[in-house]
Design an enzyme around this catalytic site. Structure first.
Site, mmCIF file in Angstrom:
data_model
loop_
_atom_site.group_PDB
_atom_site.id
_atom_site.type_symbol
_atom_site.label_atom_id
_atom_site.label_comp_id
_atom_site.label_asym_id
_atom_site.label_seq_id
_atom_site.Cartn_x
_atom_site.Cartn_y
_atom_site.Cartn_z
ATOM 1 C CB THR A 195 1.737 -5.291 -3.039
ATOM 2 O OG1 THR A 195 2.145 -5.876 -4.262
ATOM 3 C CG2 THR A 195 2.112 -6.173 -1.879
ATOM 4 C CB THR B 39 4.301 -2.274 -2.000
ATOM 5 O OG1 THR B 39 3.618 -2.188 -3.257
ATOM 6 C CG2 THR B 39 4.365 -0.895 -1.357
ATOM 7 N N GLY B 40 6.406 -2.565 -4.528
ATOM 8 C CA GLY B 40 7.103 -1.848 -5.591
ATOM 9 C C GLY B 40 7.594 -2.829 -6.644
ATOM 10 N N GLY C 44 9.263 -5.518 -7.832
ATOM 11 C CA GLY C 44 9.760 -6.637 -7.048
ATOM 12 C C GLY C 44 11.180 -7.087 -7.349
ATOM 13 N NE ARG D 229 7.732 -10.453 -11.121
ATOM 14 C CZ ARG D 229 7.231 -9.662 -10.187
ATOM 15 N NH1 ARG D 229 6.096 -9.964 -9.609
ATOM 16 N NH2 ARG D 229 7.856 -8.559 -9.837
ATOM 17 C CB VAL D 230 8.610 -15.826 -7.897
ATOM 18 C CG1 VAL D 230 8.425 -15.595 -6.400
ATOM 19 C CG2 VAL D 230 8.092 -17.202 -8.301
ATOM 20 N N GLY D 231 7.701 -12.559 -7.611
ATOM 21 C CA GLY D 231 8.179 -11.247 -7.181
ATOM 22 C C GLY D 231 8.749 -11.291 -5.779
HETATM 23 N N1 ASP Z 1 6.164 -6.024 -5.321
HETATM 24 C C1 ASP Z 1 5.135 -6.638 -6.097
HETATM 25 C C2 ASP Z 1 5.751 -7.537 -7.125
HETATM 26 O O1 ASP Z 1 6.773 -7.184 -7.674
HETATM 27 C C3 ASP Z 1 4.263 -5.663 -6.783
HETATM 28 C C4 ASP Z 1 3.661 -4.642 -5.877
HETATM 29 O O2 ASP Z 1 4.220 -4.288 -4.862
HETATM 30 O O3 ASP Z 1 2.566 -4.176 -6.184
HETATM 31 O O4 ASP Z 1 5.195 -8.558 -7.398
#
Ligand code: ASP
Length: 340
Positions: free
Chosen positions: A207, A258-259, A261, A235-237
């Protein structure tokens, strides 16, 4: 760097006079942009020297583009938009071109943006044809009475508002397709019941996000992503969720996450950090450390955040091996990838 500093101080003479009449104006030395390009299993040696150089060059380009806007007196919203668009257009990040693939082999994009001065916000999820999702999130914020649009409706809103659209295949990249195929193969070998929880650990996230503090003392935050490889069923993050992936309020701080989600949503990570700053009087580093190294870790999630306060104080905190990140202000400019 000194040259930059002198330029800013010289150019700042006028805005400083104006500052006397405007309670919101800040010391020009405080203007700042902070960015991330995803956190995850980024151990040294993961990339070749050429790949690392390409990542660093793109992060630097994004910082410079955003900072130039701030230096010229532009808004924090314009600065973060410019930085994020550059990263969305770069195939190496999981946002815009280069987004990861869903379980069905498609690219579905999420983004959000928030204005710290007004606490106005815009978000979109599951869009498939908008070249720069962050621009669409901003359009929702500025030119609709709503905060969030999803799927077909978001794509339709984009069309009606004249945003640049592209064919779905624009988002395709070989490296993401290969990762998708590998992930599918791995999934086949896993116990069906464990697949949802077992998958995310195996993937580097990617992200992108940006925060800025402008000469008027306004904070802004934005985040854009393709989500997670093999995501299913619409799916929604966290990235498009205000308070989880993105938050900005001049009274506390700006955050982009970021991580993994699902954990960021359950902990409303971005808002929690700013709430700790606002209600508990913590500085941004202490607030981010508590949320990432205590609360997120204890729940079993991983990832990171960038945080920026109204005084230009910033934090980049992660519990994964690394995080693509960078900062530029009057006294420093640097980018990093690993846990160094
Ligand atoms: N946080 C994002 C998600 O879960 C993924 C990411 O940070 O790369 O969609």
């Amino acid at each position: 760097m000194m040259k930059t500093l002198l330029t800013i101080v010289a150019a700042a003479a006028l805005p400083l006079c104006a500052a006397a009449q405007d309670a919101h104006s800040i010391n020009p030395a405080s203007i700042t942009i902070v960015i991330h390009g995803g956190a995850g299993a980024l151990a040294p040696g993961r990339y070749t020297a050429e790949e690392e150089a390409a990542f660093r060059a793109k992060l630097t380009q994004a910082l410079d583009a955003g900072y130039a806007i701030l230096e010229a007196g532009g808004s924090s919203l314009d600065a973060i938009s410019a930085a994020i668009v550059l990263m969305e257009d770069a195939p190496m990040f999981n946002a815009g071109k280069g987004a990861v693939f869903t379980h069905e082999g498609k690219n579905e994009l999420d983004a959000s943006i928030m204005d710290g001065a007004t606490r106005n916000a815009g978000a979109i999820t599951g869009v498939t044809r908008v070249k720069n999702p962050i621009k669409l999130a901003r359009e929702v914020m500025e030119n609709s009475p709503h905060v969030m649009f999803a799927g077909e409706g978001a794509d339709q809103f984009a069309k009606e508002h004249g945003l640049e659209t592209v064919k779905r295949k624009y988002f395709y990249t070989d490296h993401r397709w290969r990762a998708y195929k590998e992930a599918l193969a791995k999934e086949k070998n896993k116990d069906e019941n464990k697949e949802e929880s077992a998958l995310p650990h195996d993937f580097k996230y990617g992200t992108v996000g940006a925060l800025a503090l402008d000469l008027d003392g306004n904070l802004a935050a934005g985040t854009s992503t393709g989500g997670m490889t093999l995501k299913r069923y619409g799916r929604v993050g966290d990235a498009p969720i205000i308070g989880a992936g993105t938050f900005a309020d001049n009274n506390s701080c700006a955050v982009s996450s970021t991580g993994w989600g699902e954990y960021f949503m359950r902990l409303t990570i971005a808002r929690d950090i700013c709430a700790q700053v606002e209600y508990a009087g913590k500085n941004v580093t202490d607030a981010a450390n508590d949320v990432i190294h205590n609360r997120l870790r204890n729940l079993g999630g991983d990832g990171g955040v960038i945080v920026l306060g109204p005084d230009g104080d910033y934090a980049m905190t992660f519990n994964s091996a690394g995080m693509f990140r960078g900062v530029k202000n009057a006294s420093e400019e640097w980018v990093a990838i690993y846990g160094e």
